[in-house]
Design a protein around this motif. Sequence first.
Motif, PDB file in Angstrom:
ATOM      1  N   THR A  42       4.664  39.026 -35.859  1.00 40.94           N
ATOM      2  CA  THR A  42       5.526  37.848 -36.021  1.00 40.94           C
ATOM      3  C   THR A  42       6.972  38.279 -35.598  1.00 40.94           C
ATOM      4  O   THR A  42       7.349  39.319 -35.471  1.00 40.94           O
ATOM      5  CB  THR A  42       5.497  37.530 -37.682  1.00 40.94           C
ATOM      6  OG1 THR A  42       4.400  37.121 -37.987  1.00 40.94           O
ATOM      7  CG2 THR A  42       6.602  36.569 -37.975  1.00 40.94           C
ATOM      8  N   GLY A  43       7.483  37.308 -34.985  1.00 39.99           N
ATOM      9  CA  GLY A  43       8.923  37.410 -34.568  1.00 39.99           C
ATOM     10  C   GLY A  43       9.291  37.014 -33.101  1.00 39.99           C
ATOM     11  O   GLY A  43       8.271  36.818 -32.395  1.00 39.99           O
ATOM     12  N   THR A  54      10.077  38.941 -30.633  1.00 47.71           N
ATOM     13  CA  THR A  54       9.151  39.932 -29.536  1.00 47.71           C
ATOM     14  C   THR A  54       7.856  39.796 -29.568  1.00 47.71           C
ATOM     15  O   THR A  54       6.921  39.544 -28.462  1.00 47.71           O
ATOM     16  CB  THR A  54       9.709  41.351 -29.684  1.00 47.71           C
ATOM     17  OG1 THR A  54      10.993  41.456 -30.158  1.00 47.71           O
ATOM     18  CG2 THR A  54       9.369  42.344 -28.600  1.00 47.71           C
ATOM     19  N   ASP A  81       3.148  44.165 -32.419  1.00 44.52           N
ATOM     20  CA  ASP A  81       4.258  43.476 -33.173  1.00 44.52           C
ATOM     21  C   ASP A  81       5.473  43.925 -32.937  1.00 44.52           C
ATOM     22  O   ASP A  81       5.734  45.071 -32.055  1.00 44.52           O
ATOM     23  CB  ASP A  81       3.871  43.912 -34.578  1.00 44.52           C
ATOM     24  CG  ASP A  81       4.371  42.861 -35.767  1.00 44.52           C
ATOM     25  OD1 ASP A  81       5.309  42.180 -35.470  1.00 44.52           O
ATOM     26  OD2 ASP A  81       4.045  43.029 -36.931  1.00 44.52           O
ATOM     27  N   ALA A 118       9.657  45.149 -34.501  1.00 43.53           N
ATOM     28  CA  ALA A 118       9.932  45.918 -35.476  1.00 43.53           C
ATOM     29  C   ALA A 118      11.552  45.615 -35.629  1.00 43.53           C
ATOM     30  O   ALA A 118      12.338  45.198 -34.652  1.00 43.53           O
ATOM     31  CB  ALA A 118       9.932  47.025 -35.401  1.00 43.53           C
ATOM     32  N   LYS A 170      10.320  46.919 -41.021  1.00 48.29           N
ATOM     33  CA  LYS A 170       9.758  45.536 -40.728  1.00 48.29           C
ATOM     34  C   LYS A 170      10.048  44.442 -41.790  1.00 48.29           C
ATOM     35  O   LYS A 170      10.264  44.897 -42.852  1.00 48.29           O
ATOM     36  CB  LYS A 170       8.272  45.534 -40.361  1.00 48.29           C
ATOM     37  CG  LYS A 170       8.186  46.217 -39.191  1.00 48.29           C
ATOM     38  CD  LYS A 170       6.713  46.093 -38.448  1.00 48.29           C
ATOM     39  CE  LYS A 170       6.013  44.739 -38.423  1.00 48.29           C
ATOM     40  NZ  LYS A 170       6.763  43.573 -37.618  1.00 48.29           N
ATOM     41  N   GLY A 200      11.483  38.834 -40.495  1.00 47.34           N
ATOM     42  CA  GLY A 200      10.869  37.435 -40.113  1.00 47.34           C
ATOM     43  C   GLY A 200      10.071  37.041 -41.501  1.00 47.34           C
ATOM     44  O   GLY A 200       9.547  35.897 -41.836  1.00 47.34           O
ATOM     45  N   GLY A 201       9.993  37.912 -42.502  1.00 47.00           N
ATOM     46  CA  GLY A 201       9.399  37.760 -43.926  1.00 47.00           C
ATOM     47  C   GLY A 201       8.033  37.875 -43.874  1.00 47.00           C
ATOM     48  O   GLY A 201       7.317  37.205 -44.686  1.00 47.00           O
ATOM     49  N   LEU A 236       6.140  40.528 -43.673  1.00 49.47           N
ATOM     50  CA  LEU A 236       5.895  42.239 -43.807  1.00 49.47           C
ATOM     51  C   LEU A 236       4.560  42.355 -44.486  1.00 49.47           C
ATOM     52  O   LEU A 236       3.737  43.156 -44.321  1.00 49.47           O
ATOM     53  CB  LEU A 236       6.999  42.794 -44.493  1.00 49.47           C
ATOM     54  CG  LEU A 236       7.114  42.198 -45.920  1.00 49.47           C
ATOM     55  CD1 LEU A 236       7.166  43.516 -46.922  1.00 49.47           C
ATOM     56  CD2 LEU A 236       8.682  42.040 -46.010  1.00 49.47           C
ATOM     57  N   GLU A 276       1.737  41.111 -41.965  1.00 50.83           N
ATOM     58  CA  GLU A 276       1.901  42.327 -41.045  1.00 50.83           C
ATOM     59  C   GLU A 276       1.178  43.725 -41.327  1.00 50.83           C
ATOM     60  O   GLU A 276       0.536  44.261 -40.573  1.00 50.83           O
ATOM     61  CB  GLU A 276       3.107  42.503 -40.487  1.00 50.83           C
ATOM     62  CG  GLU A 276       3.891  41.353 -39.728  1.00 50.83           C
ATOM     63  CD  GLU A 276       5.293  41.537 -39.662  1.00 50.83           C
ATOM     64  OE1 GLU A 276       5.835  40.625 -38.932  1.00 50.83           O
ATOM     65  OE2 GLU A 276       6.042  41.957 -40.263  1.00 50.83           O
ATOM     66  N   LYS A 333      16.374  48.528 -31.375  1.00 53.64           N
ATOM     67  CA  LYS A 333      15.740  48.628 -32.334  1.00 53.64           C
ATOM     68  C   LYS A 333      15.442  50.265 -32.773  1.00 53.64           C
ATOM     69  O   LYS A 333      15.069  50.663 -33.654  1.00 53.64           O
ATOM     70  CB  LYS A 333      14.383  47.924 -32.174  1.00 53.64           C
ATOM     71  CG  LYS A 333      14.531  46.617 -31.720  1.00 53.64           C
ATOM     72  CD  LYS A 333      15.144  45.562 -33.232  1.00 53.64           C
ATOM     73  CE  LYS A 333      15.385  44.152 -33.019  1.00 53.64           C
ATOM     74  NZ  LYS A 333      14.021  43.667 -33.096  1.00 53.64           N
TER      75      LYS A 333
END
Length: 240
Positions: free
Chosen positions: A31-32, A34, A86, A88, A99, A102-103, A105, A108, A126
């Motif tokens: 998620t996110g 990237t 994913d 980070a 991580k 984006g909520g 975790l 993920e 990062k």
Amino acid sequence: MNLSPQDTLKRAAAIRALDFVLDGMKLGLGTGSTAEAFLEVLAPRVKGGLNITAVATSERTAEKARILGIPLTSLDQLAPLDLTIDGADEADRNLNLIKGAGGALLREKLVASSSTQMVVIADGSKLVRRLGKFPLPVEVVEFGHGTTARRIMSVSAALGYPGLAATLRMKDGAPFRTDGGNVIYDCAFKAIKNAVKLGKALSDIPGVVDHGLFVGLATALVIARKKGVEVIERKHTIRK
Ligand code: 5RP
């Protein structure tokens, strides 16, 4: 396509991560922004005949994957997975991560820990020497969340993080809700001394669902900078 310099780096990391994807693989999709760059470069391969099936780590990723024509199913249908890709919020050279900005975790971590490989893709901003400058997201059940937050602070103080600022994440004037219906406290540890110890202590607190420390899960880190893309691989994978 007119990409910002940072988005260009995210895309470069995503393109490099395609090298880890083999025909027939069962994939976890992060998620996110990237992770979404990865969906964008994966989709044409799928259209071109690459045979993969995937699990999304959030409703947002699932929606984007559906739009792009990436075949999805549930974790229970697909696990164990071959590879999760994913992003980070922070990563160190030992492949420990923070991580959860984006909520997502919890999903993920569920997906990454069900995968033989986890490849983390990120731009150079990062990569850190020590985790913790980025506030650590801690997902907490809604019932009594203020009490749980106070316990997070007292447990953290006992571990050598006095006066921890734990901030309830808000969205549109109300507490942010995860896909699982929980709330998140963003915890400003500043410099995390021992991620394993802190992660275990947080997980032991009643009301804590999970936290954004990912230790021993990533098998490779793909970092894109202006000067090129670096891949840091873990020699020995730890899987529970
Ligand atoms: C979501 C995450 C993301 O992977 C992390 O926040 C990085 O996002 P981005 O690629 O947009 O910087 O952990 O829960």
